[in-house]
Write a protein that holds these residues in place. Structure first.
Motif, PDB file in Angstrom:
ATOM      1  N   PHE A   9       0.863  -1.184   0.000  1.00  0.00           N
ATOM      2  CA  PHE A   9       0.000   0.000   0.000  1.00  0.00           C
ATOM      3  C   PHE A   9       0.897   1.231   0.000  1.00  0.00           C
ATOM      4  CE2 PHE A   9      -2.198   3.443   2.131  1.00  0.00           C
ATOM      5  CZ  PHE A   9      -3.546   3.299   1.851  1.00  0.00           C
ATOM      6  N   LEU A  10       0.513   2.228  -0.797  1.00  0.00           N
ATOM      7  CA  LEU A  10       1.209   3.506  -0.794  1.00  0.00           C
ATOM      8  C   LEU A  10       0.185   4.628  -0.701  1.00  0.00           C
ATOM      9  CD1 LEU A  10       3.616   5.458  -1.164  1.00  0.00           C
ATOM     10  CD2 LEU A  10       3.250   5.248  -3.643  1.00  0.00           C
ATOM     11  N   LYS A  11       0.366   5.495   0.275  1.00  0.00           N
ATOM     12  CA  LYS A  11      -0.403   6.737   0.348  1.00  0.00           C
ATOM     13  C   LYS A  11       0.469   7.840  -0.244  1.00  0.00           C
ATOM     14  CE  LYS A  11      -2.272  10.104   3.654  1.00  0.00           C
ATOM     15  NZ  LYS A  11      -2.517  10.370   5.097  1.00  0.00           N
ATOM     16  N   THR A  42       6.407  -3.239 -11.327  1.00  0.00           N
ATOM     17  CA  THR A  42       7.060  -4.039 -10.283  1.00  0.00           C
ATOM     18  C   THR A  42       6.527  -5.455 -10.233  1.00  0.00           C
ATOM     19  OG1 THR A  42       5.492  -3.531  -8.488  1.00  0.00           O
ATOM     20  CG2 THR A  42       7.313  -1.963  -8.858  1.00  0.00           C
ATOM     21  N   GLY A  43       5.306  -5.655 -10.703  1.00  0.00           N
ATOM     22  CA  GLY A  43       4.680  -6.958 -10.608  1.00  0.00           C
ATOM     23  C   GLY A  43       4.046  -7.240  -9.272  1.00  0.00           C
ATOM     24  N   ARG A  44       4.159  -6.292  -8.346  1.00  0.00           N
ATOM     25  CA  ARG A  44       3.557  -6.481  -7.031  1.00  0.00           C
ATOM     26  C   ARG A  44       2.259  -5.677  -6.946  1.00  0.00           C
ATOM     27  NH1 ARG A  44       5.262  -8.446  -2.252  1.00  0.00           N
ATOM     28  NH2 ARG A  44       4.080  -7.797  -0.411  1.00  0.00           N
ATOM     29  N   PRO A  45       1.149  -6.257  -6.483  1.00  0.00           N
ATOM     30  CA  PRO A  45      -0.109  -5.501  -6.376  1.00  0.00           C
ATOM     31  C   PRO A  45      -0.069  -4.544  -5.188  1.00  0.00           C
ATOM     32  CG  PRO A  45      -0.436  -7.746  -5.582  1.00  0.00           C
ATOM     33  CD  PRO A  45       0.977  -7.688  -6.124  1.00  0.00           C
ATOM     34  N   ILE A  46       0.244  -3.300  -5.448  1.00  0.00           N
ATOM     35  CA  ILE A  46       0.328  -2.267  -4.407  1.00  0.00           C
ATOM     36  C   ILE A  46      -0.870  -1.328  -4.555  1.00  0.00           C
ATOM     37  CG2 ILE A  46       1.673  -0.336  -3.507  1.00  0.00           C
ATOM     38  CD1 ILE A  46       4.192  -1.727  -4.554  1.00  0.00           C
ATOM     39  N   HIS A  47      -1.620  -1.207  -3.511  1.00  0.00           N
ATOM     40  CA  HIS A  47      -2.773  -0.304  -3.487  1.00  0.00           C
ATOM     41  C   HIS A  47      -2.261   1.130  -3.467  1.00  0.00           C
ATOM     42  CE1 HIS A  47      -6.929   0.767  -1.798  1.00  0.00           C
ATOM     43  NE2 HIS A  47      -6.248   1.894  -1.708  1.00  0.00           N
ATOM     44  N   LEU A  48      -2.743   1.972  -4.399  1.00  0.00           N
ATOM     45  CA  LEU A  48      -2.325   3.364  -4.480  1.00  0.00           C
ATOM     46  C   LEU A  48      -3.467   4.264  -4.015  1.00  0.00           C
ATOM     47  CD1 LEU A  48      -0.314   5.573  -5.272  1.00  0.00           C
ATOM     48  CD2 LEU A  48      -1.199   5.429  -7.630  1.00  0.00           C
ATOM     49  N   GLU A  49      -3.263   4.905  -2.875  1.00  0.00           N
ATOM     50  CA  GLU A  49      -4.251   5.826  -2.281  1.00  0.00           C
ATOM     51  C   GLU A  49      -3.696   7.241  -2.387  1.00  0.00           C
ATOM     52  OE1 GLU A  49      -8.022   5.720   0.044  1.00  0.00           O
ATOM     53  OE2 GLU A  49      -6.898   4.305  -1.215  1.00  0.00           O
TER      54      GLU A  49
END
Length: 598
Positions: free
Chosen positions: A216-218, A249-256
């Motif tokens: 996750f990234l805020k 990146t291939g990684r599922p990172i939630h972007l908020e």
């Protein structure tokens, strides 16, 4: 705040608050980590978890004993991680989000690696950010991290810092030659995406977070929004670059993205991110975590326009839900339940900023109520106001199974009764009601539910119709039989049902529907279709009798039609119905629909 570059006066009419927000980033390069192989798509449902910001920004005694924002440490994050796993994980809470300051020391001096990427402060996070993510993952949870948008000024390093995995690129090649600033605090230089090195820099940051194992990234201070506008503060390209970099990146990172984002760019936020803050910070920056008047209550005005844009893949973020700590929250019990009710029916992410090691029994019951959580996580759309009159409001959403989620709110400072009229839901007659907070079937009601509520109180029901569908009689605002006064005039409207509307209802402008026919005397819930780029009020009256002021929520822009219901007393036969702007500005009116029976 120790650093004026991270201070901002966020204006909220009619009152002003000095509030703060900060920035963050990522650590030195480490060997790549493997992406989770079976991770679900981010934001299929509103996310649930915990955030560090509420406690690290509060003046509550004992939270920040070593100076402002000193709460944010590895030890405290891991303590909250363990508490989340023990108390809330089984209810769906899974994200542990580290907010602003993880790369800054207590004097707010930043740390960067040789590639201009944020690096963990060795005092706050002595083992580094990967070790923290590893601990969070070991508890079966997900790890979140924070950055400000743009290239932080301190990372510029005279333009000489190289960019990881981008031969020939330095920080001078990322930004505009005039070093124009961006974000909500002007704490960073604006990236120039006409230069390929700018995307390479974002790629390097995203890869670092993926290597560390963050989920996750805020991204904060994003504009248009964050109380900034203009070309320098247009960060749509930044958000798009982050989406591209995360995918690579291939990684599922939630972007908020955050905060108080511009509604005019909602299509961009939906296209490039998984969630967007619709309002200013909910924290009061005082000796509690929040207060009712600071901005919890503002969401009732601001959430309706955004409701239609939420759905799988991207959600309207109302900010942190601080209802678990009693006195530290700064709210009454009624306010805590109302706060949680609005978040759930709006399908906001449910992330608390409370101290999870100190949850009181009432707060724990609010955060773990399975029926209320199910409302937030269901496939139904967000609720919207159906009768937003004055300080007593009814919000509702129709569920896929034909039932309704119905919330009653008393936003007044004194007790008051609130009524949900079933005609506003589209049916008349009987309905079964279940109290979701109390897990109680309440039996059958006819035509309406009325509840006496305390100041700032609420109730939340599941309503199952047993009656008949309402039949309506519609009248267009531009009908030639209607009359106008003052500046009121007919205008084209592609979104309106008849292709026209009546606008210019200001400073005495009036629209009167002259042939509103009903079969019998009674109070009717008139459905009003309207357009209003901001929240506006109109004086509504029938047959020349006394008028009542009704507030119409913003529809977000001047090309979207929404509906609400207003109660009007009509007599059998023909009636007149007037919408009067008074001395202010009223919404544009598309049409009214009158139920065949009261």
């Amino acid at each position: 705040m120790r650093s004026p570059s991270y201070s901002v006066l966020r204006t909220r009419a009619p009152r002003f608050l000095a509030v703060l927000a900060m920035a963050a980033g990522a650590l030195a390069a480490v060997p790549p980590a493997q992406a989770d192989t079976a991770a679900p798509t981010p934001a299929a449902k509103p996310y649930m978890g915990w955030t560090s910001w509420s406690m690290q920004s509060s003046k509550y005694p004992g939270l920040n004993p070593d100076g402002d924002y000193s709460y944010l440490t590895e030890a405290n994050v891991l303590k909250q991680t363990d508490a989340l796993a023990a108390k809330l994980k089984k209810y769906g809470y899974e994200y542990v989000n580290i907010d602003a300051g993880w790369w800054r020391d207590k004097a707010w001096t930043p740390h960067f690696d040789r590639y201009a990427r944020q690096q963990a402060d060795p005092v706050r996070f002595p083992r580094g950010m990967k070790a923290v993510a590893d601990h969070i993952h070991a508890k079966g949870l997900k790890a979140g991290i924070y950055l400000p948008v743009g290239l932080e000024k301190e990372a510029y390093d005279r333009g000489a810092a190289p960019i990881w995995n981008a031969p020939g690129c330095t920080t001078a090649d990322l930004v505009y030659a005039d070093l124009r600033t961006t974000n909500g605090w002007d704490s960073a230089y604006k990236l120039d995406f006409a230069k390929p090195c700018a995307q390479k820099y974002i790629d390097s940051q995203a890869q670092l977070f993926a290597d560390w194992g963050y989920d996750f990234l805020k991204l904060d201070g994003v504009g248009p929004g964050s109380f900034k506008s203009g070309e320098n503060y247009d960060n749509v390209a930044d958000v798009a670059a982050w989406q591209q970099a995360i995918a690579a990146t291939g990684r599922p990172i939630h972007l908020e993205i955050s905060w108080s984002l511009d509604y005019g760019h909602v299509a961009d936020w939906k296209k490039y991110s998984n969630g967007w803050r619709i309002d200013t910070d909910v924290e009061c920056y005082c000796n509690t975590l929040v207060s009712w008047e600071n901005s919890v209550d503002d969401r009732f005005d601001d959430a309706p326009a955004w409701a239609r844009h939420a759905g799988p893949g991207g959600w309207n973020d109302l900010d942190s839900l601080n209802v678990g700590n009693g006195a530290m929250d700064g709210l009454t019990k009624a306010e805590r339940q109302t706060y949680a009710t609005l978040w759930a029916i709006s399908k906001s992410p449910l992330y608390t900023g409370d101290d999870l090691t100190r949850l009181d029994s009432y707060g724990l019951s609010l955060l773990t109520n399975t029926e209320v959580i199910a409302v937030d996580q269901s496939d139904a759309p967000p609720a919207v106001p159906v009768t937003p009159s004055d300080r007593q409001q009814v919000w509702a959403a129709k569920n896929p199974d034909g039932t309704f989620t119905v919330a009653l709110f008393n936003l007044a400072d004194a007790p008051a009764a609130v009524t949900a009229d079933f005609s506003t839901l589209g049916f008349t007659g009987k309905a079964a009601a279940r109290d979701l907070w109390n897990h109680e079937n309440l039996g059958t009601y006819r035509d309406r539910i009325t509840q006496a509520l305390p100041a700032h109180g609420s109730r939340l029901f599941k309503v199952t119709p047993r009656g008949q569908a309402v039949t309506w009689s519609g009248v267009e605002a531009e009908d030639p039989a209607n009359t106008h006064a003052g500046n009121a005039s007919v205008a084209d409207c592609s979104a309106c049902s008849g292709g026209k509307k009546v606008g210019n209802l200001y400073q005495g402008g009036r629209l009167t529907f002259n042939d509103v026919v009903v079969a019998k005397d009674g109070t009717y819930q008139i459905k009003v279709s309207y357009i209003s780029g901001d929240a506006r009020s109109a004086l509504v009256s029938a047959n020349g009798n006394g008028s009542t002021s009704h507030k119409f929520p913003s529809t977000g822009d001047w090309s979207t039609v929404n509906t609400v219901h207003v109660p009007v007393s009509l007599k059998a036969g023909a009636n007149t119905l007037t919408f009067d702007s008074g001395s202010g500005y009223a919404p544009d009116i598309d049409r009214i629909d009158v139920p065949k029976s009261s």
